[in-house]
Design a protein around this motif. Sequence first.
Motif, PDB file in Angstrom:
ATOM      1  N   PHE A 189     -83.280  25.822  49.686  1.00 35.81           N
ATOM      2  CA  PHE A 189     -84.415  25.090  49.349  1.00 35.81           C
ATOM      3  C   PHE A 189     -84.689  25.205  47.631  1.00 35.81           C
ATOM      4  CE2 PHE A 189     -85.613  24.716  53.531  1.00 35.81           C
ATOM      5  CZ  PHE A 189     -86.025  23.554  53.809  1.00 35.81           C
ATOM      6  N   THR A 190     -84.066  26.349  47.218  1.00 35.67           N
ATOM      7  CA  THR A 190     -84.448  26.791  45.823  1.00 35.67           C
ATOM      8  C   THR A 190     -83.608  26.037  44.930  1.00 35.67           C
ATOM      9  OG1 THR A 190     -83.032  28.596  45.721  1.00 35.67           O
ATOM     10  CG2 THR A 190     -85.162  29.069  46.894  1.00 35.67           C
ATOM     11  N   GLY A 191     -82.305  25.705  45.189  1.00 41.25           N
ATOM     12  CA  GLY A 191     -81.361  25.346  44.265  1.00 41.25           C
ATOM     13  C   GLY A 191     -80.752  26.579  43.247  1.00 41.25           C
ATOM     14  N   ILE A 257     -72.828  21.253  58.315  1.00 43.45           N
ATOM     15  CA  ILE A 257     -72.491  22.166  57.461  1.00 43.45           C
ATOM     16  C   ILE A 257     -71.821  21.773  56.049  1.00 43.45           C
ATOM     17  CG2 ILE A 257     -70.001  22.555  58.037  1.00 43.45           C
ATOM     18  CD1 ILE A 257     -72.569  25.323  57.878  1.00 43.45           C
ATOM     19  N   ASN A 258     -71.383  20.485  56.052  1.00 46.88           N
ATOM     20  CA  ASN A 258     -70.810  19.839  54.922  1.00 46.88           C
ATOM     21  C   ASN A 258     -71.833  18.826  54.212  1.00 46.88           C
ATOM     22  OD1 ASN A 258     -68.387  21.215  54.716  1.00 46.88           O
ATOM     23  ND2 ASN A 258     -67.734  19.912  56.506  1.00 46.88           N
ATOM     24  N   GLU A 259     -73.310  18.912  54.496  1.00 52.20           N
ATOM     25  CA  GLU A 259     -74.094  17.848  54.209  1.00 52.20           C
ATOM     26  C   GLU A 259     -74.411  18.203  52.758  1.00 52.20           C
ATOM     27  OE1 GLU A 259     -75.627  15.180  55.150  1.00 52.20           O
ATOM     28  OE2 GLU A 259     -74.818  14.828  56.912  1.00 52.20           O
ATOM     29  N   HIS A 260     -73.800  18.471  51.953  1.00 58.96           N
ATOM     30  CA  HIS A 260     -74.062  18.890  50.581  1.00 58.96           C
ATOM     31  C   HIS A 260     -74.968  17.916  49.747  1.00 58.96           C
ATOM     32  CE1 HIS A 260     -71.021  21.973  51.459  1.00 58.96           C
ATOM     33  NE2 HIS A 260     -70.219  20.927  51.276  1.00 58.96           N
ATOM     34  N   GLU A 261     -74.504  16.524  49.990  1.00 55.12           N
ATOM     35  CA  GLU A 261     -75.467  15.603  49.125  1.00 55.12           C
ATOM     36  C   GLU A 261     -77.144  15.526  49.528  1.00 55.12           C
ATOM     37  OE1 GLU A 261     -73.970  11.876  48.950  1.00 55.12           O
ATOM     38  OE2 GLU A 261     -72.163  12.374  48.138  1.00 55.12           O
ATOM     39  N   PHE A 262     -77.062  15.845  51.116  1.00 52.68           N
ATOM     40  CA  PHE A 262     -78.427  15.786  51.662  1.00 52.68           C
ATOM     41  C   PHE A 262     -79.208  17.195  51.221  1.00 52.68           C
ATOM     42  CE2 PHE A 262     -81.011  17.441  55.182  1.00 52.68           C
ATOM     43  CZ  PHE A 262     -81.917  16.264  55.254  1.00 52.68           C
ATOM     44  N   VAL A 263     -78.610  18.203  51.041  1.00 53.40           N
ATOM     45  CA  VAL A 263     -79.088  19.401  50.384  1.00 53.40           C
ATOM     46  C   VAL A 263     -79.501  19.038  49.183  1.00 53.40           C
ATOM     47  CG1 VAL A 263     -78.752  21.915  49.947  1.00 53.40           C
ATOM     48  CG2 VAL A 263     -78.008  20.826  52.053  1.00 53.40           C
ATOM     49  N   VAL A 267     -83.424  19.482  47.491  1.00 55.90           N
ATOM     50  CA  VAL A 267     -83.838  20.529  46.599  1.00 55.90           C
ATOM     51  C   VAL A 267     -84.635  19.655  45.560  1.00 55.90           C
ATOM     52  CG1 VAL A 267     -82.946  21.934  44.592  1.00 55.90           C
ATOM     53  CG2 VAL A 267     -81.980  22.199  47.116  1.00 55.90           C
ATOM     54  N   GLN A 268     -84.096  18.727  45.167  1.00 53.19           N
ATOM     55  CA  GLN A 268     -84.886  17.722  43.914  1.00 53.19           C
ATOM     56  C   GLN A 268     -86.120  17.308  44.564  1.00 53.19           C
ATOM     57  OE1 GLN A 268     -83.526  17.808  40.581  1.00 53.19           O
ATOM     58  NE2 GLN A 268     -85.693  16.940  40.410  1.00 53.19           N
ATOM     59  N   PHE A 269     -86.069  16.782  45.899  1.00 52.02           N
ATOM     60  CA  PHE A 269     -87.079  16.220  46.078  1.00 52.02           C
ATOM     61  C   PHE A 269     -88.591  17.309  46.330  1.00 52.02           C
ATOM     62  CE2 PHE A 269     -90.179  15.133  49.780  1.00 52.02           C
ATOM     63  CZ  PHE A 269     -90.634  13.975  49.457  1.00 52.02           C
ATOM     64  N   VAL A 270     -88.125  18.466  46.843  1.00 57.99           N
ATOM     65  CA  VAL A 270     -88.949  19.572  47.007  1.00 57.99           C
ATOM     66  C   VAL A 270     -89.285  20.126  45.592  1.00 57.99           C
ATOM     67  CG1 VAL A 270     -89.197  22.107  47.740  1.00 57.99           C
ATOM     68  CG2 VAL A 270     -88.241  20.331  49.423  1.00 57.99           C
ATOM     69  N   LYS A 271     -88.703  20.241  44.674  1.00 62.34           N
ATOM     70  CA  LYS A 271     -89.020  20.544  43.641  1.00 62.34           C
ATOM     71  C   LYS A 271     -89.873  19.660  42.790  1.00 62.34           C
ATOM     72  CE  LYS A 271     -86.855  21.745  38.882  1.00 62.34           C
ATOM     73  NZ  LYS A 271     -87.471  20.808  38.063  1.00 62.34           N
ATOM     74  N   ASN A 272     -89.715  18.452  42.808  1.00 58.99           N
ATOM     75  CA  ASN A 272     -90.676  17.381  42.071  1.00 58.99           C
ATOM     76  C   ASN A 272     -91.875  17.400  42.894  1.00 58.99           C
ATOM     77  OD1 ASN A 272     -88.761  16.364  40.556  1.00 58.99           O
ATOM     78  ND2 ASN A 272     -87.939  14.787  41.908  1.00 58.99           N
ATOM     79  N   SER A 291     -94.335  29.506  43.908  1.00 62.48           N
ATOM     80  CA  SER A 291     -93.326  29.611  44.817  1.00 62.48           C
ATOM     81  C   SER A 291     -91.887  28.895  44.304  1.00 62.48           C
ATOM     82  CB  SER A 291     -93.583  28.805  46.384  1.00 62.48           C
ATOM     83  OG  SER A 291     -92.506  28.556  47.036  1.00 62.48           O
ATOM     84  N   TYR A 292     -90.863  29.341  44.538  1.00 60.23           N
ATOM     85  CA  TYR A 292     -89.542  28.797  44.466  1.00 60.23           C
ATOM     86  C   TYR A 292     -88.991  27.872  45.481  1.00 60.23           C
ATOM     87  CZ  TYR A 292     -88.945  32.086  40.447  1.00 60.23           C
ATOM     88  OH  TYR A 292     -89.018  32.964  39.423  1.00 60.23           O
ATOM     89  N   THR A 293     -89.736  27.735  46.408  1.00 56.99           N
ATOM     90  CA  THR A 293     -89.294  26.979  47.847  1.00 56.99           C
ATOM     91  C   THR A 293     -90.052  26.007  48.271  1.00 56.99           C
ATOM     92  OG1 THR A 293     -88.135  27.511  49.877  1.00 56.99           O
ATOM     93  CG2 THR A 293     -89.957  28.920  49.342  1.00 56.99           C
ATOM     94  N   ASN A 294     -90.152  25.871  49.660  1.00 57.83           N
ATOM     95  CA  ASN A 294     -90.933  24.685  50.043  1.00 57.83           C
ATOM     96  C   ASN A 294     -92.290  24.946  50.861  1.00 57.83           C
ATOM     97  OD1 ASN A 294     -89.116  25.993  52.168  1.00 57.83           O
ATOM     98  ND2 ASN A 294     -89.462  24.041  53.638  1.00 57.83           N
TER      99      ASN A 294
END
Length: 361
Positions: A189-191, A257-263, A267-272, A291-294
Amino acid sequence: MLPSHGANPKNFLKALNVPDRELYYDFSVNVNPLGIPSSLYEGIEERNQSMFSYPEQHAETLASYIALGEKTASEHILCTNGAAEAFFLICSLFANKKASILQPTFVEYERACLAYGCTIRHLSLEEERDWQWNIEAVLKEIEKVDILFVCHPNNPTGMMYPEKEWELVLEKAKESRTTVVIDEAFADFTGESPSFVSYVQKGYPVIIVRSLTKMYHIPGVRLGYIISNKETVKVLQEKQPPWSVNGMAQHIGGKLINEHEFVAETVQFVKNEREFVFHRLRELGFSFTPSYTNYYLCKIPEELEERAFLSYLAQEGIVARHTENFRLLEGRYIRLAVRTREENEHLLHVLGKVKKQCSFF
Protein backbone atom coordinates in the motif's frame (compact mmCIF):
# COMPACT_ATOMS: atom_id res chain seq x y z
CA MET A 1 -13.82 -8.15 26.58
CA LEU A 2 -13.34 -6.48 23.21
CA PRO A 3 -12.32 -8.66 20.21
CA SER A 4 -8.56 -9.16 19.96
CA HIS A 5 -8.56 -8.19 16.27
CA GLY A 6 -10.47 -5.84 14.02
CA ALA A 7 -12.99 -6.98 11.41
CA ASN A 8 -15.45 -8.36 14.00
CA PRO A 9 -18.14 -5.64 13.93
CA LYS A 10 -20.98 -7.66 15.45
CA ASN A 11 -18.82 -8.98 18.29
CA PHE A 12 -17.41 -5.49 18.81
CA LEU A 13 -20.86 -3.90 19.07
CA LYS A 14 -22.01 -6.65 21.42
CA ALA A 15 -18.98 -6.17 23.69
CA LEU A 16 -19.76 -2.45 23.90
CA ASN A 17 -23.46 -3.12 24.59
CA VAL A 18 -24.34 -1.12 21.48
CA PRO A 19 -27.35 -2.46 19.53
CA ASP A 20 -26.50 -4.08 16.21
CA ARG A 21 -27.42 -1.96 13.21
CA GLU A 22 -28.01 -2.60 9.53
CA LEU A 23 -25.55 0.03 8.32
CA TYR A 24 -22.13 0.67 9.76
CA TYR A 25 -18.72 1.57 8.36
CA ASP A 26 -16.04 -0.86 9.43
CA PHE A 27 -12.88 1.19 9.96
CA SER A 28 -11.37 -1.60 12.06
CA VAL A 29 -10.51 -3.74 9.04
CA ASN A 30 -7.62 -2.54 6.89
CA VAL A 31 -8.18 -4.32 3.59
CA ASN A 32 -8.29 -2.64 0.18
CA PRO A 33 -11.12 -0.06 0.09
CA LEU A 34 -11.49 -0.68 -3.68
CA GLY A 35 -12.55 -4.29 -3.11
CA ILE A 36 -11.29 -7.22 -5.19
CA PRO A 37 -9.71 -7.06 -8.67
CA SER A 38 -12.10 -7.64 -11.55
CA SER A 39 -10.07 -10.72 -12.59
CA LEU A 40 -11.54 -12.62 -9.64
CA TYR A 41 -14.96 -12.43 -11.27
CA GLU A 42 -13.56 -14.42 -14.19
CA GLY A 43 -12.99 -18.17 -14.31
CA ILE A 44 -15.38 -18.90 -11.46
CA GLU A 45 -16.25 -22.34 -12.79
CA GLU A 46 -12.57 -23.28 -13.03
CA ARG A 47 -12.01 -21.99 -9.51
CA ASN A 48 -14.94 -24.00 -8.21
CA GLN A 49 -13.48 -27.13 -9.75
CA SER A 50 -10.42 -26.70 -7.54
CA MET A 51 -12.58 -27.79 -4.60
CA PHE A 52 -12.96 -31.32 -5.95
CA SER A 53 -9.35 -32.49 -6.21
CA TYR A 54 -6.31 -32.38 -3.96
CA PRO A 55 -4.12 -29.32 -4.51
CA GLU A 56 -0.35 -29.34 -4.71
CA GLN A 57 0.97 -30.16 -1.25
CA HIS A 58 3.09 -27.03 -0.91
CA ALA A 59 1.60 -24.79 -3.63
CA GLU A 60 4.72 -25.21 -5.76
CA THR A 61 3.24 -23.64 -8.90
CA LEU A 62 2.06 -20.57 -7.02
CA ALA A 63 5.47 -20.32 -5.35
CA SER A 64 7.12 -20.30 -8.78
CA TYR A 65 4.81 -17.47 -9.93
CA ILE A 66 5.64 -15.46 -6.81
CA ALA A 67 9.35 -16.10 -7.31
CA LEU A 68 9.17 -14.65 -10.83
CA GLY A 69 7.62 -11.48 -9.48
CA GLU A 70 10.20 -11.25 -6.70
CA LYS A 71 13.05 -11.99 -9.13
CA THR A 72 14.33 -14.85 -7.04
CA ALA A 73 14.38 -18.65 -7.07
CA SER A 74 11.24 -20.56 -6.11
CA GLU A 75 13.28 -22.33 -3.42
CA HIS A 76 13.23 -19.01 -1.54
CA ILE A 77 9.39 -19.03 -1.38
CA LEU A 78 6.99 -20.86 0.92
CA CYS A 79 3.25 -20.26 0.49
CA THR A 80 1.29 -20.26 3.76
CA ASN A 81 -2.24 -20.29 5.10
CA GLY A 82 -2.16 -16.54 5.68
CA ALA A 83 0.63 -14.66 7.42
CA ALA A 84 -0.51 -16.03 10.80
CA GLU A 85 0.61 -19.57 9.89
CA ALA A 86 3.94 -18.13 8.78
CA PHE A 87 4.63 -16.64 12.22
CA PHE A 88 3.82 -19.88 14.02
CA LEU A 89 6.01 -21.88 11.62
CA ILE A 90 8.87 -19.44 12.13
CA CYS A 91 8.58 -19.58 15.91
CA SER A 92 8.74 -23.37 15.78
CA LEU A 93 12.35 -22.94 14.61
CA PHE A 94 13.16 -20.83 17.66
CA ALA A 95 11.42 -22.83 20.39
CA ASN A 96 12.71 -21.95 23.87
CA LYS A 97 15.07 -19.30 22.48
CA LYS A 98 15.17 -15.53 23.00
CA ALA A 99 12.87 -13.35 20.91
CA SER A 100 12.44 -9.59 20.78
CA ILE A 101 9.37 -7.79 19.43
CA LEU A 102 9.32 -4.15 18.40
CA GLN A 103 6.22 -2.74 20.13
CA PRO A 104 3.45 -1.69 19.71
CA THR A 105 2.70 -4.19 16.98
CA PHE A 106 0.60 -7.07 15.65
CA VAL A 107 -0.35 -9.29 18.59
CA GLU A 108 0.20 -12.64 16.82
CA TYR A 109 4.02 -12.45 17.06
CA GLU A 110 3.79 -12.67 20.81
CA ARG A 111 1.19 -15.44 20.70
CA ALA A 112 3.37 -17.49 18.34
CA CYS A 113 6.45 -16.96 20.53
CA LEU A 114 4.58 -18.02 23.65
CA ALA A 115 3.23 -21.12 21.89
CA TYR A 116 6.83 -22.30 21.42
CA GLY A 117 8.18 -21.33 24.81
CA CYS A 118 10.29 -18.40 23.68
CA THR A 119 11.64 -15.94 26.22
CA ILE A 120 10.20 -12.64 25.01
CA ARG A 121 11.75 -9.21 25.26
CA HIS A 122 9.86 -6.07 24.21
CA LEU A 123 11.65 -3.22 22.48
CA SER A 124 9.62 -0.01 22.64
CA LEU A 125 8.95 2.45 19.86
CA GLU A 126 8.73 6.01 21.11
CA GLU A 127 5.65 8.20 20.84
CA GLU A 128 7.86 11.29 21.13
CA ARG A 129 9.72 10.19 17.99
CA ASP A 130 6.50 9.75 15.98
CA TRP A 131 6.78 6.03 16.77
CA GLN A 132 10.12 5.71 15.00
CA TRP A 133 12.60 3.19 16.35
CA ASN A 134 15.65 4.17 18.35
CA ILE A 135 18.32 2.74 16.07
CA GLU A 136 20.95 2.55 18.81
CA ALA A 137 18.58 0.56 21.02
CA VAL A 138 17.66 -1.77 18.14
CA LEU A 139 21.32 -2.50 17.36
CA LYS A 140 22.01 -3.31 21.03
CA GLU A 141 18.92 -5.51 21.22
CA ILE A 142 20.00 -7.62 18.26
CA GLU A 143 23.04 -8.80 20.21
CA LYS A 144 20.83 -10.13 23.02
CA VAL A 145 18.32 -12.29 21.14
CA ASP A 146 18.00 -15.08 18.58
CA ILE A 147 15.13 -13.54 16.63
CA LEU A 148 13.73 -10.03 16.20
CA PHE A 149 10.22 -9.27 14.87
CA VAL A 150 9.70 -6.00 12.98
CA CYS A 151 6.45 -5.01 11.28
CA HIS A 152 7.22 -2.74 8.29
CA PRO A 153 5.18 -0.65 7.80
CA ASN A 154 4.24 -1.02 11.42
CA ASN A 155 0.80 -2.19 12.46
CA PRO A 156 -0.85 -0.23 14.10
CA THR A 157 1.11 3.02 13.58
CA GLY A 158 1.62 2.80 9.80
CA MET A 159 5.19 4.06 10.20
CA MET A 160 8.30 2.93 8.28
CA TYR A 161 11.96 3.17 9.22
CA PRO A 162 14.78 4.76 7.16
CA GLU A 163 16.44 2.49 4.60
CA LYS A 164 19.94 3.52 5.75
CA GLU A 165 19.07 2.43 9.27
CA TRP A 166 17.72 -0.86 7.96
CA GLU A 167 21.14 -1.50 6.42
CA LEU A 168 22.72 -1.08 9.87
CA VAL A 169 20.16 -3.41 11.44
CA LEU A 170 20.66 -6.20 8.91
CA GLU A 171 24.45 -5.90 9.01
CA LYS A 172 24.30 -6.18 12.79
CA ALA A 173 21.96 -9.17 12.52
CA LYS A 174 24.39 -10.93 10.19
CA GLU A 175 27.28 -10.23 12.54
CA SER A 176 25.30 -11.47 15.58
CA ARG A 177 23.63 -14.36 13.74
CA THR A 178 20.24 -13.03 14.79
CA THR A 179 17.28 -13.70 12.51
CA VAL A 180 15.18 -10.66 11.60
CA VAL A 181 11.55 -11.34 10.68
CA ILE A 182 10.15 -8.51 8.55
CA ASP A 183 6.36 -8.51 8.31
CA GLU A 184 5.41 -6.71 5.10
CA ALA A 185 1.67 -7.37 5.15
CA PHE A 186 0.95 -3.73 4.26
CA ALA A 187 4.04 -2.83 2.24
CA ASP A 188 2.14 -2.96 -1.07
CA PHE A 189 0.00 0.00 0.00
CA THR A 190 2.95 2.36 0.46
CA GLY A 191 4.39 2.38 -3.04
CA GLU A 192 7.78 3.16 -1.50
CA SER A 193 8.79 0.36 0.84
CA PRO A 194 12.37 -0.88 0.23
CA SER A 195 12.84 -4.46 -0.94
CA PHE A 196 14.71 -6.82 1.37
CA VAL A 197 14.82 -9.73 -1.10
CA SER A 198 18.39 -8.87 -2.08
CA TYR A 199 19.45 -9.42 1.55
CA VAL A 200 17.93 -12.90 1.44
CA GLN A 201 19.85 -13.65 -1.75
CA LYS A 202 23.10 -12.43 -0.16
CA GLY A 203 22.71 -14.80 2.77
CA TYR A 204 21.58 -12.42 5.50
CA PRO A 205 19.50 -14.01 8.31
CA VAL A 206 16.23 -12.48 7.10
CA ILE A 207 12.73 -13.94 6.88
CA ILE A 208 10.20 -11.80 4.99
CA VAL A 209 6.49 -12.45 5.52
CA ARG A 210 3.90 -11.12 3.10
CA SER A 211 0.13 -11.38 2.78
CA LEU A 212 -2.18 -11.27 -0.21
CA THR A 213 -5.14 -10.77 2.12
CA LYS A 214 -4.95 -7.00 2.54
CA MET A 215 -4.19 -5.65 -0.92
CA TYR A 216 -6.61 -7.96 -2.74
CA HIS A 217 -9.41 -7.87 -0.15
CA ILE A 218 -9.51 -11.65 0.35
CA PRO A 219 -9.25 -12.18 4.15
CA GLY A 220 -11.38 -15.32 3.98
CA VAL A 221 -9.01 -17.01 1.53
CA ARG A 222 -6.05 -17.01 3.98
CA LEU A 223 -3.04 -16.66 1.72
CA GLY A 224 0.46 -15.42 2.45
CA TYR A 225 4.06 -16.37 1.80
CA ILE A 226 7.55 -16.42 3.24
CA ILE A 227 10.74 -15.32 1.48
CA SER A 228 13.95 -16.58 3.03
CA ASN A 229 17.10 -18.55 2.29
CA LYS A 230 16.71 -22.01 0.80
CA GLU A 231 17.72 -23.85 3.96
CA THR A 232 15.20 -22.02 6.12
CA VAL A 233 12.40 -22.49 3.60
CA LYS A 234 13.16 -26.21 3.37
CA VAL A 235 12.99 -26.68 7.16
CA LEU A 236 9.78 -24.62 7.41
CA GLN A 237 8.21 -26.65 4.62
CA GLU A 238 8.99 -29.86 6.51
CA LYS A 239 7.13 -28.47 9.53
CA GLN A 240 4.14 -27.27 7.50
CA PRO A 241 1.16 -29.63 7.18
CA PRO A 242 0.56 -30.86 3.61
CA TRP A 243 -2.17 -29.03 1.69
CA SER A 244 -1.96 -26.11 4.12
CA VAL A 245 -2.80 -23.76 1.25
CA ASN A 246 -6.05 -25.08 -0.24
CA GLY A 247 -6.74 -25.49 -3.95
CA MET A 248 -9.03 -22.49 -4.24
CA ALA A 249 -6.46 -20.27 -2.52
CA GLN A 250 -3.75 -21.51 -4.89
CA HIS A 251 -5.97 -20.79 -7.89
CA ILE A 252 -6.85 -17.28 -6.65
CA GLY A 253 -3.23 -16.51 -5.82
CA GLY A 254 -2.20 -17.39 -9.35
CA LYS A 255 -4.77 -14.93 -10.68
CA LEU A 256 -3.70 -12.09 -8.41
CA ILE A 257 0.06 -12.23 -8.62
CA ASN A 258 0.21 -10.16 -11.84
CA GLU A 259 -2.38 -7.52 -10.88
CA HIS A 260 0.16 -4.70 -11.14
CA GLU A 261 -2.28 -2.07 -12.46
CA PHE A 262 -4.73 -2.81 -9.65
CA VAL A 263 -1.97 -2.38 -7.07
CA ALA A 264 -0.81 0.91 -8.63
CA GLU A 265 -4.40 2.21 -8.72
CA THR A 266 -4.86 1.25 -5.06
CA VAL A 267 -1.63 2.94 -3.96
CA GLN A 268 -2.68 6.22 -5.59
CA PHE A 269 -6.24 5.99 -4.25
CA VAL A 270 -5.06 5.34 -0.69
CA LYS A 271 -2.51 8.15 -0.91
CA ASN A 272 -5.15 10.65 -2.05
CA GLU A 273 -7.66 9.62 0.62
CA ARG A 274 -5.04 9.52 3.34
CA GLU A 275 -3.94 13.08 2.54
CA PHE A 276 -7.59 14.20 2.49
CA VAL A 277 -8.28 12.61 5.89
CA PHE A 278 -5.07 13.89 7.48
CA HIS A 279 -5.76 17.46 6.33
CA ARG A 280 -9.21 17.37 7.92
CA LEU A 281 -7.97 15.72 11.12
CA ARG A 282 -5.46 18.55 11.54
CA GLU A 283 -8.26 21.09 11.09
CA LEU A 284 -10.31 19.27 13.74
CA GLY A 285 -7.38 19.22 16.16
CA PHE A 286 -6.91 15.45 16.37
CA SER A 287 -3.46 13.91 16.88
CA PHE A 288 -2.62 11.00 14.60
CA THR A 289 0.34 9.04 13.28
CA PRO A 290 1.67 10.24 9.88
CA SER A 291 1.16 6.79 8.40
CA TYR A 292 2.59 5.59 5.09
CA THR A 293 -0.12 3.01 4.50
CA ASN A 294 -3.88 2.39 4.56
CA TYR A 295 -4.50 2.90 8.30
CA TYR A 296 -3.33 5.19 11.09
CA LEU A 297 -3.61 5.75 14.81
CA CYS A 298 -5.87 8.55 16.00
CA LYS A 299 -5.39 9.69 19.60
CA ILE A 300 -8.47 9.85 21.79
CA PRO A 301 -8.81 13.36 23.27
CA GLU A 302 -7.60 13.30 26.88
CA GLU A 303 -10.94 14.46 28.26
CA LEU A 304 -12.73 11.43 26.81
CA GLU A 305 -12.93 7.93 28.25
CA GLU A 306 -12.00 5.23 25.72
CA ARG A 307 -14.99 2.89 26.01
CA ALA A 308 -17.46 5.79 25.95
CA PHE A 309 -15.70 7.19 22.87
CA LEU A 310 -15.80 3.82 21.09
CA SER A 311 -19.48 3.42 22.00
CA TYR A 312 -20.35 6.87 20.71
CA LEU A 313 -18.59 6.18 17.41
CA ALA A 314 -20.39 2.83 17.15
CA GLN A 315 -23.77 4.49 17.71
CA GLU A 316 -22.89 6.81 14.83
CA GLY A 317 -22.12 3.85 12.56
CA ILE A 318 -18.31 3.86 12.98
CA VAL A 319 -16.55 0.64 14.01
CA ALA A 320 -12.98 1.46 15.09
CA ARG A 321 -10.13 -0.83 16.11
CA HIS A 322 -9.47 -0.47 19.82
CA THR A 323 -5.88 -0.54 21.11
CA GLU A 324 -6.38 -2.06 24.55
CA ASN A 325 -4.30 -5.11 23.60
CA PHE A 326 -1.48 -3.20 21.91
CA ARG A 327 1.48 -2.75 24.26
CA LEU A 328 2.30 0.90 25.01
CA LEU A 329 -1.04 2.11 23.59
CA GLU A 330 -3.41 0.59 26.15
CA GLY A 331 -6.54 2.16 24.72
CA ARG A 332 -5.31 5.74 24.37
CA TYR A 333 -5.62 5.54 20.56
CA ILE A 334 -7.96 4.02 18.02
CA ARG A 335 -6.76 2.56 14.74
CA LEU A 336 -8.72 3.66 11.69
CA ALA A 337 -8.53 2.42 8.11
CA VAL A 338 -8.34 4.66 5.06
CA ARG A 339 -11.63 3.96 3.29
CA THR A 340 -13.61 5.45 0.39
CA ARG A 341 -14.38 9.18 0.22
CA GLU A 342 -17.99 8.65 1.34
CA GLU A 343 -16.90 6.58 4.33
CA ASN A 344 -14.06 8.94 5.23
CA GLU A 345 -16.37 11.95 5.09
CA HIS A 346 -18.83 10.23 7.42
CA LEU A 347 -16.01 9.46 9.86
CA LEU A 348 -14.78 13.07 9.77
CA HIS A 349 -18.32 14.35 10.25
CA VAL A 350 -18.71 12.18 13.36
CA LEU A 351 -15.31 13.20 14.74
CA GLY A 352 -16.28 16.82 14.17
CA LYS A 353 -19.39 16.25 16.29
CA VAL A 354 -17.21 14.72 18.99
CA LYS A 355 -15.09 17.86 19.17
CA LYS A 356 -18.17 20.05 19.46
CA GLN A 357 -20.00 17.86 21.94
CA CYS A 358 -17.37 16.75 24.44
CA SER A 359 -19.90 17.55 27.16
CA PHE A 360 -21.87 14.56 25.83
CA PHE A 361 -19.36 12.33 27.56
